[in-house]
Design a protein around this motif. Sequence first.
Motif, PDB file in Angstrom:
ATOM      1  N   ARG A  55       0.947  -1.095   0.386  1.00 52.86           N
ATOM      2  CA  ARG A  55       0.232   0.079   0.358  1.00 52.86           C
ATOM      3  C   ARG A  55       1.085   1.599  -0.370  1.00 52.86           C
ATOM      4  O   ARG A  55       0.639   2.062  -0.640  1.00 52.86           O
ATOM      5  CB  ARG A  55      -0.954  -0.320   1.444  1.00 52.86           C
ATOM      6  CG  ARG A  55      -2.015   0.280   0.707  1.00 52.86           C
ATOM      7  CD  ARG A  55      -2.889  -0.227   2.250  1.00 52.86           C
ATOM      8  NE  ARG A  55      -3.637  -1.217   2.960  1.00 52.86           N
ATOM      9  CZ  ARG A  55      -4.551  -1.680   1.985  1.00 52.86           C
ATOM     10  NH1 ARG A  55      -5.424  -1.179   1.414  1.00 52.86           N
ATOM     11  NH2 ARG A  55      -4.944  -2.466   3.121  1.00 52.86           N
ATOM     12  N   GLU A  56       2.447   1.121   0.548  1.00 51.10           N
ATOM     13  CA  GLU A  56       3.315   2.319   1.085  1.00 51.10           C
ATOM     14  C   GLU A  56       3.411   3.178  -0.788  1.00 51.10           C
ATOM     15  O   GLU A  56       3.830   3.785  -1.151  1.00 51.10           O
ATOM     16  CB  GLU A  56       3.759   2.466   2.026  1.00 51.10           C
ATOM     17  CG  GLU A  56       3.439   1.952   3.793  1.00 51.10           C
ATOM     18  CD  GLU A  56       3.348   4.108   4.450  1.00 51.10           C
ATOM     19  OE1 GLU A  56       4.395   4.007   4.533  1.00 51.10           O
ATOM     20  OE2 GLU A  56       2.160   3.762   4.721  1.00 51.10           O
ATOM     21  N   ARG A  65      -0.118  10.628   0.227  1.00 48.99           N
ATOM     22  CA  ARG A  65       0.372  10.806   1.718  1.00 48.99           C
ATOM     23  C   ARG A  65      -0.342   9.511   2.663  1.00 48.99           C
ATOM     24  O   ARG A  65       0.862   8.945   3.732  1.00 48.99           O
ATOM     25  CB  ARG A  65      -0.176  11.985   2.099  1.00 48.99           C
ATOM     26  CG  ARG A  65       1.723  12.916   2.370  1.00 48.99           C
ATOM     27  CD  ARG A  65       1.523  14.521   2.682  1.00 48.99           C
ATOM     28  NE  ARG A  65      -0.154  14.885   2.920  1.00 48.99           N
ATOM     29  CZ  ARG A  65       0.050  15.791   1.603  1.00 48.99           C
ATOM     30  NH1 ARG A  65       1.090  16.105   1.168  1.00 48.99           N
ATOM     31  NH2 ARG A  65      -1.307  16.327   1.218  1.00 48.99           N
ATOM     32  N   ASP A  66      -1.162   9.843   2.724  1.00 45.72           N
ATOM     33  CA  ASP A  66      -2.077   8.579   3.066  1.00 45.72           C
ATOM     34  C   ASP A  66      -2.657   7.003   2.611  1.00 45.72           C
ATOM     35  O   ASP A  66      -3.592   7.334   2.317  1.00 45.72           O
ATOM     36  CB  ASP A  66      -3.354   9.253   3.875  1.00 45.72           C
ATOM     37  CG  ASP A  66      -4.080   8.630   5.026  1.00 45.72           C
ATOM     38  OD1 ASP A  66      -3.653   7.362   5.227  1.00 45.72           O
ATOM     39  OD2 ASP A  66      -4.846   8.396   5.545  1.00 45.72           O
ATOM     40  N   SER A  67      -1.738   6.012   3.083  1.00 48.82           N
ATOM     41  CA  SER A  67      -1.647   4.917   2.340  1.00 48.82           C
ATOM     42  C   SER A  67      -3.378   4.084   2.762  1.00 48.82           C
ATOM     43  O   SER A  67      -4.019   3.512   1.724  1.00 48.82           O
ATOM     44  CB  SER A  67      -0.618   4.649   2.321  1.00 48.82           C
ATOM     45  OG  SER A  67      -0.752   3.248   3.519  1.00 48.82           O
ATOM     46  N   SER A  68      -3.623   4.864   3.312  1.00 47.08           N
ATOM     47  CA  SER A  68      -4.922   3.782   3.660  1.00 47.08           C
ATOM     48  C   SER A  68      -6.560   4.090   3.019  1.00 47.08           C
ATOM     49  O   SER A  68      -6.967   2.993   2.521  1.00 47.08           O
ATOM     50  CB  SER A  68      -5.587   4.278   5.184  1.00 47.08           C
ATOM     51  OG  SER A  68      -5.767   6.056   5.254  1.00 47.08           O
TER      52      SER A  68
ATOM     53  N   HIS B  12      -3.685  -1.985   9.966  1.00 53.13           N
ATOM     54  CA  HIS B  12      -3.379  -0.961   8.897  1.00 53.13           C
ATOM     55  C   HIS B  12      -2.236   0.482   9.990  1.00 53.13           C
ATOM     56  O   HIS B  12      -1.845   0.611   9.779  1.00 53.13           O
ATOM     57  CB  HIS B  12      -4.889  -0.551   7.854  1.00 53.13           C
ATOM     58  CG  HIS B  12      -3.568   0.587   7.233  1.00 53.13           C
ATOM     59  ND1 HIS B  12      -2.493   0.661   5.721  1.00 53.13           N
ATOM     60  CD2 HIS B  12      -3.317   2.200   7.072  1.00 53.13           C
ATOM     61  CE1 HIS B  12      -2.228   1.441   5.314  1.00 53.13           C
ATOM     62  NE2 HIS B  12      -2.834   2.786   5.964  1.00 53.13           N
ATOM     63  N   PHE B  13      -3.535   0.893  10.793  1.00 48.62           N
ATOM     64  CA  PHE B  13      -3.030   1.539  11.286  1.00 48.62           C
ATOM     65  C   PHE B  13      -1.913   1.306  12.962  1.00 48.62           C
ATOM     66  O   PHE B  13      -1.248   1.616  12.787  1.00 48.62           O
ATOM     67  CB  PHE B  13      -3.684   2.173  11.978  1.00 48.62           C
ATOM     68  CG  PHE B  13      -5.297   3.614  10.852  1.00 48.62           C
ATOM     69  CD1 PHE B  13      -4.493   4.113   9.994  1.00 48.62           C
ATOM     70  CD2 PHE B  13      -6.190   2.684  11.031  1.00 48.62           C
ATOM     71  CE1 PHE B  13      -5.597   5.324   9.010  1.00 48.62           C
ATOM     72  CE2 PHE B  13      -7.450   3.433   9.430  1.00 48.62           C
ATOM     73  CZ  PHE B  13      -6.754   4.177   8.575  1.00 48.62           C
TER      74      PHE B  13
END
Lengths: 388, 73
Positions: A55-56, A65-68, B12-13
Amino acid sequence: MRERLIYLDNAATSHPKPESVMQAMEAFMREIGGNPGRSGHRLSIEAGRVIFETREKVAGLFGIRDSSRVVFGQNATEAINLGLKGLLRRGDHVITSSMEHNSVMRPLRGLEREGIEITVVPCSQEGFLDPEEIRRVIRKNTRMVVLNHGSNVVGTLLPLAEVGEICRSHGILFFVDAAQTAGVIPINMEEEKIDLLAFTGHKAFFGPQGTGGLIIGERVNEKNMEPLKRGGTGSRSEMEEQPDFLPDLCESGTPNGVGLAGLRAGLGFLLGIGLEKIREHERKLTEMLIRGLLKIPGAIVYGSKDAEKQCATVSFNLEGWTPSDLSFRLDEEFGILTRVGLHCAPSAHRTIGTFPDGTVRVSMSYLNTEEEIEQTIQAIRQLAQKGA
Amino acid sequence: MSLGVILFASTHFAIRAEKLAKAKGLPVKLIPIPRHLSSDCGVCLRFSWAQREEIEAALNEAKVNIEGIHQLA
């Protein structure tokens, strides 16, 4: 050992894959193999780390910036369906181009039956889009513009930054299908004002089939998004309602862990070479092929005929030949693998004037060589001399 | 040495937080979420309670949402 083939169907799926991709997939199966995000043991966590790192890498490649906000799925088609069906509602208007693949056209035609209005903006015979054509058809209820970046038929590139600017100034979401360009042509979602981007893992990313995803930009409120499916996510287990945060909202069920391990290695391979070098190599091969084809009597090359303005996909025909005969003879007599027909893009073929017969499509990857392209041109020349 | 755990919305976090903490040289470990804190099937980040402020600052700086921080008995 099989005979040496020249694989020129990379717009369908890239082949061969880097050795590191196969190794990463084998290592995942043998040594990791846990279900990511489900259990607390080390193999589950390790599988989770592999997916996190994938994902990153994807996020980094597109300037996110936010891979979520990178949601994985089976392929670009699934991602396009998620972006369209997840956000569009009855009464909304969507704009697209006449160069789209059926991965965009078919979900849109389905949505049309459910009360969503569609406008298809015509492109030139070379496959180019004038961004002003988009501006001209914007209505009060226009919610989204969805465009491919590079045509899967003729490789023509569409002007993302210009369309992004128009969309942003009208408060419209801009959705890009980057199936043919992600991994070759740099895309920065922020700079080009792209709100949603669908990618596939098995083409220029060099990953395995069954990997792809959607990047959901920060201007899209995921709280208003409808997932394609609901189910177990490993999070909020006490609730019977789907989590409302990314990536869990759109990722139910056990993911393709082994596939994503391969995708991570594929991304590592391409980042190790660098997009600039990849693009330059593919540009050179494209230029060589277009020039070579244009010198063959009876050859008709479609699209821009300018390697700067397209990705490494070239469509052509030979006078007196049906595309299928030509492609079959290239395969049988020379071991050269191309793709014929309409390439799942009837609208694009209508635009370039090759509907319903289609074309022979040659699509290259970074792993093709100048020698292979030279041999391909020679083979087509020989067939042209012999006649059908 | 007293320990604490940080809970996140999803794995994920938690993995992201682990990476950030390790990059700052803070000793942390991902462990299954203790049943008395949540019924989630995921993981949480175990840390040394003495380093609570440092970890929280690192996560806030990187905008990682924290669901809860608990001291372990």
